[in-house]
Scaffold this motif. Structure first.
Motif, PDB file in Angstrom:
ATOM      1  N   ALA A 185      33.243  43.132   1.815  1.00 12.51           N
ATOM      2  CA  ALA A 185      31.976  42.432   2.044  1.00 12.51           C
ATOM      3  C   ALA A 185      30.890  42.945   1.096  1.00 12.51           C
ATOM      4  CB  ALA A 185      31.533  42.587   3.498  1.00 12.51           C
ATOM      5  N   GLU A 186      30.719  44.242   1.017  1.00 17.93           N
ATOM      6  CA  GLU A 186      29.695  44.825   0.152  1.00 17.93           C
ATOM      7  C   GLU A 186      30.003  44.554  -1.315  1.00 17.93           C
ATOM      8  OE1 GLU A 186      29.211  48.977   1.176  1.00 17.93           O
ATOM      9  OE2 GLU A 186      28.921  48.478   3.289  1.00 17.93           O
ATOM     10  N   ALA A 187      31.247  44.770  -1.709  1.00 17.72           N
ATOM     11  CA  ALA A 187      31.631  44.573  -3.113  1.00 17.72           C
ATOM     12  C   ALA A 187      31.484  43.114  -3.536  1.00 17.72           C
ATOM     13  CB  ALA A 187      33.062  45.060  -3.335  1.00 17.72           C
ATOM     14  N   ALA A 188      31.848  42.178  -2.665  1.00 20.92           N
ATOM     15  CA  ALA A 188      31.723  40.752  -2.996  1.00 20.92           C
ATOM     16  C   ALA A 188      30.261  40.360  -3.168  1.00 20.92           C
ATOM     17  CB  ALA A 188      32.379  39.898  -1.922  1.00 20.92           C
ATOM     18  N   ALA A 189      29.405  40.849  -2.285  1.00 18.65           N
ATOM     19  CA  ALA A 189      27.978  40.530  -2.391  1.00 18.65           C
ATOM     20  C   ALA A 189      27.400  41.063  -3.697  1.00 18.65           C
ATOM     21  CB  ALA A 189      27.213  41.100  -1.193  1.00 18.65           C
ATOM     22  N   LEU A 190      27.746  42.288  -4.048  1.00 20.94           N
ATOM     23  CA  LEU A 190      27.252  42.884  -5.286  1.00 20.94           C
ATOM     24  C   LEU A 190      27.820  42.182  -6.522  1.00 20.94           C
ATOM     25  CD1 LEU A 190      27.497  46.626  -4.236  1.00 20.94           C
ATOM     26  CD2 LEU A 190      25.373  45.387  -4.748  1.00 20.94           C
ATOM     27  N   ALA A 191      29.118  41.926  -6.515  1.00 24.57           N
ATOM     28  CA  ALA A 191      29.760  41.287  -7.670  1.00 24.57           C
ATOM     29  C   ALA A 191      29.214  39.890  -7.913  1.00 24.57           C
ATOM     30  CB  ALA A 191      31.275  41.242  -7.468  1.00 24.57           C
ATOM     31  N   LEU A 217      29.199  28.678  -2.280  1.00 21.58           N
ATOM     32  CA  LEU A 217      30.204  29.698  -2.032  1.00 21.58           C
ATOM     33  C   LEU A 217      30.671  30.244  -3.376  1.00 21.58           C
ATOM     34  CD1 LEU A 217      32.169  31.276  -0.267  1.00 21.58           C
ATOM     35  CD2 LEU A 217      33.622  29.239  -0.213  1.00 21.58           C
ATOM     36  N   ILE A 218      30.566  31.557  -3.537  1.00 24.10           N
ATOM     37  CA  ILE A 218      30.961  32.218  -4.779  1.00 24.10           C
ATOM     38  C   ILE A 218      32.288  32.930  -4.538  1.00 24.10           C
ATOM     39  CG2 ILE A 218      30.312  33.916  -6.530  1.00 24.10           C
ATOM     40  CD1 ILE A 218      27.353  33.428  -5.532  1.00 24.10           C
ATOM     41  N   ALA A 219      33.306  32.554  -5.292  1.00 25.73           N
ATOM     42  CA  ALA A 219      34.638  33.151  -5.181  1.00 25.73           C
ATOM     43  C   ALA A 219      34.756  34.269  -6.218  1.00 25.73           C
ATOM     44  CB  ALA A 219      35.704  32.086  -5.403  1.00 25.73           C
ATOM     45  N   ILE A 220      35.002  35.471  -5.756  1.00 22.54           N
ATOM     46  CA  ILE A 220      35.041  36.653  -6.619  1.00 22.54           C
ATOM     47  C   ILE A 220      36.490  37.060  -6.902  1.00 22.54           C
ATOM     48  CG2 ILE A 220      34.334  39.070  -6.833  1.00 22.54           C
ATOM     49  CD1 ILE A 220      31.964  37.115  -6.621  1.00 22.54           C
ATOM     50  N   PRO A 221      36.872  37.174  -8.176  1.00 21.37           N
ATOM     51  CA  PRO A 221      38.218  37.660  -8.496  1.00 21.37           C
ATOM     52  C   PRO A 221      38.401  39.098  -7.999  1.00 21.37           C
ATOM     53  CG  PRO A 221      37.178  36.672 -10.427  1.00 21.37           C
ATOM     54  CD  PRO A 221      36.122  36.798  -9.370  1.00 21.37           C
ATOM     55  N   ALA A 222      39.573  39.388  -7.495  1.00 21.24           N
ATOM     56  CA  ALA A 222      39.854  40.703  -6.914  1.00 21.24           C
ATOM     57  C   ALA A 222      39.577  41.856  -7.868  1.00 21.24           C
ATOM     58  CB  ALA A 222      41.295  40.751  -6.425  1.00 21.24           C
ATOM     59  N   ASP A 223      39.809  41.661  -9.166  1.00 21.07           N
ATOM     60  CA  ASP A 223      39.619  42.756 -10.113  1.00 21.07           C
ATOM     61  C   ASP A 223      38.149  43.142 -10.295  1.00 21.07           C
ATOM     62  OD1 ASP A 223      38.899  40.467 -11.540  1.00 21.07           O
ATOM     63  OD2 ASP A 223      39.952  41.067 -13.358  1.00 21.07           O
ATOM     64  N   ARG A 224      37.223  42.322  -9.818  1.00 18.76           N
ATOM     65  CA  ARG A 224      35.794  42.654  -9.929  1.00 18.76           C
ATOM     66  C   ARG A 224      35.286  43.468  -8.744  1.00 18.76           C
ATOM     67  NH1 ARG A 224      32.524  37.632 -10.907  1.00 18.76           N
ATOM     68  NH2 ARG A 224      30.835  39.123 -10.685  1.00 18.76           N
ATOM     69  N   LEU A 225      36.106  43.645  -7.718  1.00 20.70           N
ATOM     70  CA  LEU A 225      35.656  44.390  -6.539  1.00 20.70           C
ATOM     71  C   LEU A 225      35.638  45.896  -6.755  1.00 20.70           C
ATOM     72  CD1 LEU A 225      37.308  42.539  -3.537  1.00 20.70           C
ATOM     73  CD2 LEU A 225      35.044  42.210  -4.521  1.00 20.70           C
ATOM     74  N   ALA A 226      36.651  46.418  -7.408  1.00 22.30           N
ATOM     75  CA  ALA A 226      36.797  47.871  -7.540  1.00 22.30           C
ATOM     76  C   ALA A 226      35.640  48.516  -8.293  1.00 22.30           C
ATOM     77  CB  ALA A 226      38.121  48.200  -8.209  1.00 22.30           C
ATOM     78  N   MET A 258      17.139  36.532  -5.119  1.00 19.30           N
ATOM     79  CA  MET A 258      18.275  35.850  -4.542  1.00 19.30           C
ATOM     80  C   MET A 258      19.030  36.811  -3.640  1.00 19.30           C
ATOM     81  SD  MET A 258      21.318  33.867  -6.508  1.00 19.30           S
ATOM     82  CE  MET A 258      22.322  32.759  -5.584  1.00 19.30           C
ATOM     83  N   ILE A 259      19.439  36.328  -2.475  1.00 20.18           N
ATOM     84  CA  ILE A 259      20.205  37.136  -1.519  1.00 20.18           C
ATOM     85  C   ILE A 259      21.550  36.482  -1.273  1.00 20.18           C
ATOM     86  CG2 ILE A 259      20.324  38.036   0.833  1.00 20.18           C
ATOM     87  CD1 ILE A 259      17.271  38.217   0.799  1.00 20.18           C
ATOM     88  N   VAL A 260      22.614  37.276  -1.409  1.00 16.99           N
ATOM     89  CA  VAL A 260      23.973  36.808  -1.173  1.00 16.99           C
ATOM     90  C   VAL A 260      24.562  37.575  -0.005  1.00 16.99           C
ATOM     91  CG1 VAL A 260      26.317  36.729  -2.116  1.00 16.99           C
ATOM     92  CG2 VAL A 260      24.383  36.077  -3.537  1.00 16.99           C
ATOM     93  N   LEU A 310      24.809  42.276   2.841  1.00 22.63           N
ATOM     94  CA  LEU A 310      23.826  41.557   2.057  1.00 22.63           C
ATOM     95  C   LEU A 310      23.472  42.309   0.778  1.00 22.63           C
ATOM     96  CD1 LEU A 310      21.265  40.538   4.834  1.00 22.63           C
ATOM     97  CD2 LEU A 310      23.223  39.245   3.986  1.00 22.63           C
ATOM     98  N   ALA A 311      23.352  41.575  -0.298  1.00 24.20           N
ATOM     99  CA  ALA A 311      22.895  42.144  -1.568  1.00 24.20           C
ATOM    100  C   ALA A 311      21.840  41.227  -2.130  1.00 24.20           C
ATOM    101  CB  ALA A 311      24.053  42.291  -2.549  1.00 24.20           C
ATOM    102  N   GLU A 312      20.967  41.811  -2.943  1.00 23.31           N
ATOM    103  CA  GLU A 312      19.932  41.007  -3.591  1.00 23.31           C
ATOM    104  C   GLU A 312      19.872  41.322  -5.068  1.00 23.31           C
ATOM    105  OE1 GLU A 312      15.860  41.578  -2.473  1.00 23.31           O
ATOM    106  OE2 GLU A 312      15.966  43.743  -2.706  1.00 23.31           O
ATOM    107  N   SER A 313      19.360  40.358  -5.802  1.00 17.50           N
ATOM    108  CA  SER A 313      19.153  40.489  -7.235  1.00 17.50           C
ATOM    109  C   SER A 313      17.686  40.277  -7.515  1.00 17.50           C
ATOM    110  CB  SER A 313      19.981  39.447  -7.980  1.00 17.50           C
ATOM    111  OG  SER A 313      19.609  39.421  -9.335  1.00 17.50           O
ATOM    112  N   PRO A 314      17.131  41.006  -8.463  1.00 18.45           N
ATOM    113  CA  PRO A 314      15.737  40.777  -8.809  1.00 18.45           C
ATOM    114  C   PRO A 314      15.542  39.462  -9.585  1.00 18.45           C
ATOM    115  CG  PRO A 314      16.687  42.440 -10.242  1.00 18.45           C
ATOM    116  CD  PRO A 314      17.719  42.088  -9.214  1.00 18.45           C
TER     117      PRO A 314
END
Length: 121
Positions: free
Chosen positions: A85-91, A55-64, A1-3, A115-119
């Motif tokens: 951008a990078e932190a949201a894709a990873l989170a 669309l995935i909404a990421i809480p701010a506390d998950r970015l750091a 999966m690529i986000v 862009l981030a991917e998951s196995p």
């Protein structure tokens, strides 16, 4: 999966967001979802609808907690992450995620996309 993760200014337009996405993908990736800060999700929703992507909404506390390749002093000060951008894709993908492409700025410099991917599917 690529986000595709996005960071952007309030003044970013749909064209800004599209420019960042086109720049980072170069047509070489199929995107499965978009992600950004939860408080900015409404601004990204038109692009998600246009592309028919979730669309995935990421809480701010998950970015750091996310390791980013690039570092913006403004992003660090506002969100505790080197790149929203990078932190949201990873989170959005969880602990096994890895960056495929660091943030790319839109031509007008109002939006960035990474862009981030998951196995895992």
């Amino acid at each position: 999966m690529i986000v595709a993760g996005f960071g952007f200014r309030q003044s970013a337009s749909l064209a800004s967001l599209e420019g960042a996405l086109e720049g980072v993908t170069g047509g070489a990736f199929v995107i499965d979802a978009l992600a950004t800060l939860d408080r900015k999700a409404a601004q990204l929703a038109p692009l998600a609808r246009k592309l028919a992507l979730p669309l995935i909404a990421i809480p701010a506390d998950r970015l750091a907690d996310q390791p980013t390749l690039t570092h913006s002093s403004a992003s660090l000060a506002a969100h505790g992450a080197g790149s929203v951008a990078e932190a949201a894709a990873l989170a959005a993908l969880g602990p096994e995620a890895r960056l495929l492409a660091p943030r790319f700025l839109s031509p007008d410099r109002l939006a960035s996309c990474a862009l981030a991917e998951s196995p895992f599917p």
